[in-house]
Design a protein around this motif. Structure first.
Motif, mmCIF file in Angstrom:
data_model
loop_
_atom_site.group_PDB
_atom_site.id
_atom_site.type_symbol
_atom_site.label_atom_id
_atom_site.label_comp_id
_atom_site.label_asym_id
_atom_site.label_seq_id
_atom_site.Cartn_x
_atom_site.Cartn_y
_atom_site.Cartn_z
ATOM 1 N N THR A 88 0.837 -1.194 0.000
ATOM 2 C CA THR A 88 0.000 0.000 0.000
ATOM 3 C C THR A 88 0.876 1.249 0.000
ATOM 4 O OG1 THR A 88 -0.035 0.231 2.399
ATOM 5 C CG2 THR A 88 -1.697 -1.251 1.411
ATOM 6 N N HIS A 89 0.222 2.398 -0.061
ATOM 7 C CA HIS A 89 0.970 3.652 0.060
ATOM 8 C C HIS A 89 1.628 3.758 1.432
ATOM 9 C CE1 HIS A 89 -2.882 4.596 1.868
ATOM 10 N NE2 HIS A 89 -2.340 5.680 2.413
ATOM 11 N N SER A 114 -6.999 1.461 -3.057
ATOM 12 C CA SER A 114 -7.849 1.906 -1.957
ATOM 13 C C SER A 114 -8.124 3.393 -2.192
ATOM 14 C CB SER A 114 -7.184 1.707 -0.590
ATOM 15 O OG SER A 114 -6.138 2.634 -0.391
ATOM 16 N N LEU A 115 -9.229 3.869 -1.656
ATOM 17 C CA LEU A 115 -9.511 5.304 -1.754
ATOM 18 C C LEU A 115 -8.406 6.109 -1.083
ATOM 19 C CD1 LEU A 115 -13.368 5.444 -1.078
ATOM 20 C CD2 LEU A 115 -12.172 5.928 -3.229
ATOM 21 N N LEU A 140 -5.232 5.335 -0.866
ATOM 22 C CA LEU A 140 -4.069 5.378 -1.742
ATOM 23 C C LEU A 140 -4.258 6.438 -2.825
ATOM 24 C CD1 LEU A 140 -1.721 2.817 -3.052
ATOM 25 C CD2 LEU A 140 -3.096 3.928 -4.782
ATOM 26 N N ALA A 141 -5.409 6.439 -3.461
ATOM 27 C CA ALA A 141 -5.668 7.432 -4.504
ATOM 28 C C ALA A 141 -5.606 8.843 -3.921
ATOM 29 C CB ALA A 141 -7.021 7.175 -5.160
ATOM 30 N N GLN A 142 -6.170 9.041 -2.747
ATOM 31 C CA GLN A 142 -6.129 10.358 -2.103
ATOM 32 C C GLN A 142 -4.697 10.753 -1.772
ATOM 33 O OE1 GLN A 142 -8.967 12.452 -1.525
ATOM 34 N NE2 GLN A 142 -7.236 13.853 -1.366
ATOM 35 N N TRP A 143 -3.900 9.804 -1.296
ATOM 36 C CA TRP A 143 -2.504 10.073 -0.977
ATOM 37 C C TRP A 143 -1.738 10.508 -2.228
ATOM 38 C CZ3 TRP A 143 2.215 7.716 -2.287
ATOM 39 C CH2 TRP A 143 3.311 8.122 -1.537
ATOM 40 N N ALA A 176 -7.760 4.796 -11.530
ATOM 41 C CA ALA A 176 -7.706 5.731 -10.412
ATOM 42 C C ALA A 176 -6.526 6.693 -10.518
ATOM 43 C CB ALA A 176 -7.636 4.966 -9.091
ATOM 44 N N LEU A 177 -5.368 6.190 -10.897
ATOM 45 C CA LEU A 177 -4.183 7.045 -10.934
ATOM 46 C C LEU A 177 -3.960 7.678 -12.297
ATOM 47 C CD1 LEU A 177 -1.609 4.973 -8.839
ATOM 48 C CD2 LEU A 177 -3.212 6.731 -8.065
ATOM 49 N N MET A 178 -3.918 6.876 -13.326
ATOM 50 C CA MET A 178 -3.596 7.399 -14.647
ATOM 51 C C MET A 178 -4.747 8.211 -15.227
ATOM 52 S SD MET A 178 -1.917 5.414 -17.906
ATOM 53 C CE MET A 178 -3.200 4.208 -18.002
ATOM 54 N N ARG A 179 -5.921 7.595 -15.306
ATOM 55 C CA ARG A 179 -7.055 8.284 -15.922
ATOM 56 C C ARG A 179 -7.563 9.431 -15.064
ATOM 57 N NH1 ARG A 179 -12.287 5.090 -15.837
ATOM 58 N NH2 ARG A 179 -12.299 6.042 -13.791
ATOM 59 N N ASN A 180 -7.783 9.180 -13.769
ATOM 60 C CA ASN A 180 -8.417 10.189 -12.919
ATOM 61 C C ASN A 180 -7.461 11.263 -12.424
ATOM 62 O OD1 ASN A 180 -10.622 8.559 -13.301
ATOM 63 N ND2 ASN A 180 -10.829 7.957 -11.163
#
Length: 175
Positions: A33-34, A83-84, A86-89, A122-126
């Protein structure tokens, strides 16, 4: 401005997850994880900073060279898991680029949902995080372990191809 106009350049940080976990290479489907990235960086003595380019070593490609075609039997690489948090981080840290030595930068199938490659969305597209895959990190990892310096100047520029969704890069770490 399109990424091919400027590429990605900045402080890179090697996160040697395999070495941090005391392994030669991560196992199939092994996740992190992050929070693991942060803990690995802290253990290496170099905290992750905002805007860092994350270069993650799993040494999983060793299995490709060791197993040959059998590498793809029951294929599920190790890697980050969605995880949400991770994306937020990633958003809060404004991480521009995630580079790994794996084929997909993330665990192939999310262990919680079974979804294939959710971090690509989550990371690339968003978030616009550039993903750099299949990097040979062995010489860099050995050098970092030897001198204890896990940061470097990182630069990579994709080919300029009209209407492409992705192109090859030649990432360079300068210590």
């Amino acid at each position: 401005m399109p990424i091919a106009e400027r590429g990605v350049a900045g402080r890179g940080i090697l996160l040697d997850i395999a070495r941090w976990r005391g392994k030669e290479a991560l196992d199939p489907a092994e996740t992190f994880t992050h929070e693991d990235l942060v803990a690995c960086a802290e253990a290496q003595g170099t905290p992750i900073e905002k805007h860092d380019i994350l270069v993650v070593r799993t040494n999983y490609l060793k299995h490709f060279f060791d197993k040959g075609d059998a590498f793809y039997d029951d294929f599920c690489e190790p890697g980050l898991t969605y995880s949400l948090e991770l994306a937020q981080w990633f958003q809060d840290m404004e991480i521009p680029n995630l580079a790994t030595d794996t084929i997909a930068n993330e665990v192939t199938y999310d262990p919680g949902s079974g979804v294939a490659l959710p971090l690509h969305c989550a990371l690339m597209r968003n978030l616009g995080v550039a993903l750099t895959e299949i990097c040979d990190l062995e010489e860099l990892a050995a050098d970092c372990a030897e001198d204890g310096q896990f940061t470097f100047f990182y630069v990579a520029a994709p080919l300029k191809v009209a209407k492409a969704a992705g192109t090859p890069v030649n990432p360079v770490a300068i210590k």
